[in-house]
Motif scaffolding. Structure first.
Motif, PDB file in Angstrom:
ATOM      1  N   PRO A 182      47.772  14.783  52.990  1.00 37.27           N
ATOM      2  CA  PRO A 182      48.136  14.208  54.297  1.00 37.27           C
ATOM      3  C   PRO A 182      48.632  15.235  55.303  1.00 37.27           C
ATOM      4  CG  PRO A 182      48.952  12.826  52.520  1.00 37.27           C
ATOM      5  CD  PRO A 182      48.423  14.073  51.872  1.00 37.27           C
ATOM      6  N   LYS A 183      49.207  16.328  54.838  1.00 37.67           N
ATOM      7  CA  LYS A 183      49.739  17.328  55.763  1.00 37.67           C
ATOM      8  C   LYS A 183      48.638  18.000  56.577  1.00 37.67           C
ATOM      9  CE  LYS A 183      49.799  21.200  52.474  1.00 37.67           C
ATOM     10  NZ  LYS A 183      50.657  22.173  51.748  1.00 37.67           N
ATOM     11  N   ASN A 184      47.392  17.842  56.148  1.00 37.88           N
ATOM     12  CA  ASN A 184      46.279  18.447  56.867  1.00 37.88           C
ATOM     13  C   ASN A 184      45.724  17.559  57.978  1.00 37.88           C
ATOM     14  OD1 ASN A 184      46.029  20.934  55.293  1.00 37.88           O
ATOM     15  ND2 ASN A 184      45.391  19.599  53.626  1.00 37.88           N
ATOM     16  N   PHE A 185      46.342  16.399  58.181  1.00 36.22           N
ATOM     17  CA  PHE A 185      45.818  15.451  59.161  1.00 36.22           C
ATOM     18  C   PHE A 185      46.923  14.935  60.071  1.00 36.22           C
ATOM     19  CE2 PHE A 185      43.079  15.305  55.431  1.00 36.22           C
ATOM     20  CZ  PHE A 185      41.850  15.559  56.017  1.00 36.22           C
TER      21      PHE A 185
ATOM     22  N   ALA B 284      42.090   6.978  44.352  1.00 36.59           N
ATOM     23  CA  ALA B 284      43.455   7.435  44.637  1.00 36.59           C
ATOM     24  C   ALA B 284      43.546   8.312  45.876  1.00 36.59           C
ATOM     25  CB  ALA B 284      43.996   8.196  43.423  1.00 36.59           C
ATOM     26  N   VAL B 285      42.512   9.113  46.160  1.00 37.25           N
ATOM     27  CA  VAL B 285      42.588  10.036  47.301  1.00 37.25           C
ATOM     28  C   VAL B 285      42.617   9.295  48.632  1.00 37.25           C
ATOM     29  CG1 VAL B 285      41.388  11.873  48.551  1.00 37.25           C
ATOM     30  CG2 VAL B 285      41.651  12.023  46.071  1.00 37.25           C
ATOM     31  N   PRO B 286      41.625   8.437  48.951  1.00 36.70           N
ATOM     32  CA  PRO B 286      41.720   7.720  50.231  1.00 36.70           C
ATOM     33  C   PRO B 286      42.894   6.748  50.293  1.00 36.70           C
ATOM     34  CG  PRO B 286      39.846   6.928  48.960  1.00 36.70           C
ATOM     35  CD  PRO B 286      40.344   8.154  48.283  1.00 36.70           C
ATOM     36  N   LEU B 287      43.261   6.158  49.147  1.00 35.08           N
ATOM     37  CA  LEU B 287      44.418   5.263  49.142  1.00 35.08           C
ATOM     38  C   LEU B 287      45.703   6.014  49.464  1.00 35.08           C
ATOM     39  CD1 LEU B 287      43.993   2.725  46.188  1.00 35.08           C
ATOM     40  CD2 LEU B 287      44.300   2.205  48.620  1.00 35.08           C
ATOM     41  N   ALA B 288      45.832   7.221  48.922  1.00 36.95           N
ATOM     42  CA  ALA B 288      47.028   8.022  49.195  1.00 36.95           C
ATOM     43  C   ALA B 288      47.121   8.386  50.668  1.00 36.95           C
ATOM     44  CB  ALA B 288      47.015   9.286  48.337  1.00 36.95           C
ATOM     45  N   LEU B 289      45.998   8.680  51.293  1.00 38.46           N
ATOM     46  CA  LEU B 289      45.994   8.971  52.728  1.00 38.46           C
ATOM     47  C   LEU B 289      46.424   7.752  53.525  1.00 38.46           C
ATOM     48  CD1 LEU B 289      42.684  11.023  52.916  1.00 38.46           C
ATOM     49  CD2 LEU B 289      44.964  11.895  53.493  1.00 38.46           C
ATOM     50  N   LEU B 290      45.917   6.592  53.122  1.00 43.42           N
ATOM     51  CA  LEU B 290      46.231   5.351  53.825  1.00 43.42           C
ATOM     52  C   LEU B 290      47.718   5.005  53.715  1.00 43.42           C
ATOM     53  CD1 LEU B 290      44.671   3.217  55.440  1.00 43.42           C
ATOM     54  CD2 LEU B 290      44.319   1.961  53.313  1.00 43.42           C
ATOM     55  N   LYS B 291      48.324   5.346  52.578  1.00 42.22           N
ATOM     56  CA  LYS B 291      49.723   5.008  52.333  1.00 42.22           C
ATOM     57  C   LYS B 291      50.674   6.180  52.582  1.00 42.22           C
ATOM     58  CE  LYS B 291      48.612   1.606  48.715  1.00 42.22           C
ATOM     59  NZ  LYS B 291      48.802   1.248  47.289  1.00 42.22           N
TER      60      LYS B 291
ATOM     61  N   LYS C 145      43.994  15.434  66.755  1.00 39.82           N
ATOM     62  CA  LYS C 145      42.848  16.326  66.617  1.00 39.82           C
ATOM     63  C   LYS C 145      42.367  16.486  65.179  1.00 39.82           C
ATOM     64  CE  LYS C 145      42.329  17.483  70.940  1.00 39.82           C
ATOM     65  NZ  LYS C 145      41.092  17.106  71.678  1.00 39.82           N
ATOM     66  N   ARG C 146      43.169  16.025  64.211  1.00 36.82           N
ATOM     67  CA  ARG C 146      42.794  16.165  62.793  1.00 36.82           C
ATOM     68  C   ARG C 146      42.761  14.763  62.180  1.00 36.82           C
ATOM     69  NH1 ARG C 146      47.000  19.966  60.136  1.00 36.82           N
ATOM     70  NH2 ARG C 146      48.365  18.390  61.053  1.00 36.82           N
ATOM     71  N   LEU C 147      41.550  14.246  61.984  1.00 41.57           N
ATOM     72  CA  LEU C 147      41.370  12.850  61.593  1.00 41.57           C
ATOM     73  C   LEU C 147      40.833  12.734  60.174  1.00 41.57           C
ATOM     74  CD1 LEU C 147      41.349  12.888  64.760  1.00 41.57           C
ATOM     75  CD2 LEU C 147      39.751  10.971  64.648  1.00 41.57           C
ATOM     76  N   ALA C 148      41.409  11.820  59.388  1.00 49.58           N
ATOM     77  CA  ALA C 148      40.881  11.447  58.078  1.00 49.58           C
ATOM     78  C   ALA C 148      40.330  10.032  58.188  1.00 49.58           C
ATOM     79  CB  ALA C 148      41.969  11.511  57.023  1.00 49.58           C
TER      80      ALA C 148
END
Length: 214
Positions: free
Chosen positions: A6-9, A23-30, A98-101
């Motif tokens: 998440p720190k990259n977005f 787990a990866v997209p879920l972790a970003l969402l949460k 500027k940094r979107l996931a």
């Protein structure tokens, strides 16, 4: 580039495709990052306890109850010349992100997935944008790029234009200044180590799996 932290977005965009399971997209969402949600995905997002920063779409997918409850963050956009994902991305850019996931853009309908993947090449003209599905990450590039990886990570490269000249380094099947005429030609490769490089003279999509090949 292999960024799933998440720190990259700056922001997460939730599309109205298959809701994240991996787990990866879920972790970003949460993660606590602001989430800009396409209206058709809002109900599923709220069900896992995540409140969006904004909900974007024509509003037809929302119940009257949700429209009323979230009226202050609901942005109605009925433009039929573009899809809800692009509306959400443009909103993020207008907000200074500027940094979107992007998550939730795959599954359900293959034509929507193909359209969303191709749009990544349009988005990179204004922002850094990665798409996280339940299986891996799509990244659009337009120049020479080094990706973080791991041994036996599956990698596919899709050239969007026939006159692109592609070079692969650090992959099982290297390529030197080659043009691909069909999408399948750059697929089913794999990383040899902790990085690989794709050199390209035009818009190109790179896919990396989360898991190594068994």
């Amino acid at each position: 580039m292999y960024a799933n932290s998440p720190k990259n977005f700056d922001v997460v965009v939730l599309a109205n495709g298959e809701f994240p399971k991996h787990a990866v997209p879920l972790a970003l969402l949460k993660s606590g990052l602001p989430v800009v949600c396409c209206d058709g995905a809002a109900e599923n997002m709220l069900a896992i306890g995540v409140t969006p920063y904004a909900i974007i779409g024509d509003g037809d997918s929302l119940s009257d109850e949700l429209k009323k409850k979230y009226h202050d963050i609901l942005l109605i956009n009925s433009d039929q010349e573009t899809n809800d994902l692009t509306k959400a991305v443009k909103f993020c850019i207008s907000e200074g992100y500027k940094r979107l996931a992007i998550v939730g853009a795959g599954g359900l309908r293959e034509d929507h997935l193909l359209a969303n993947i191709s749009l990544l090449a349009m988005y990179i003209k204004e922002c850094q944008c990665l798409m996280f599905t339940n299986y891996g990450i799509f990244t659009a590039i337009s120049g020479d790029t080094v990706f973080e990886s791991f041994p036996r990570q599956q990698v596919s490269v899709f050239s969007l234009y026939k006159d692109n000249k592609l070079t692969f380094k650090g992959l099982q099947y290297p390529v030197e200044k080659r043009s691909f005429h069909f999408w399948w030609e750059g697929t089913l490769n794999s990383a040899l180590g902790d990085s690989f490089e794709v050199k390209t003279t035009g818009d190109t999509i790179v896919f990396q799996t989360y898991e190594a090949k068994g």
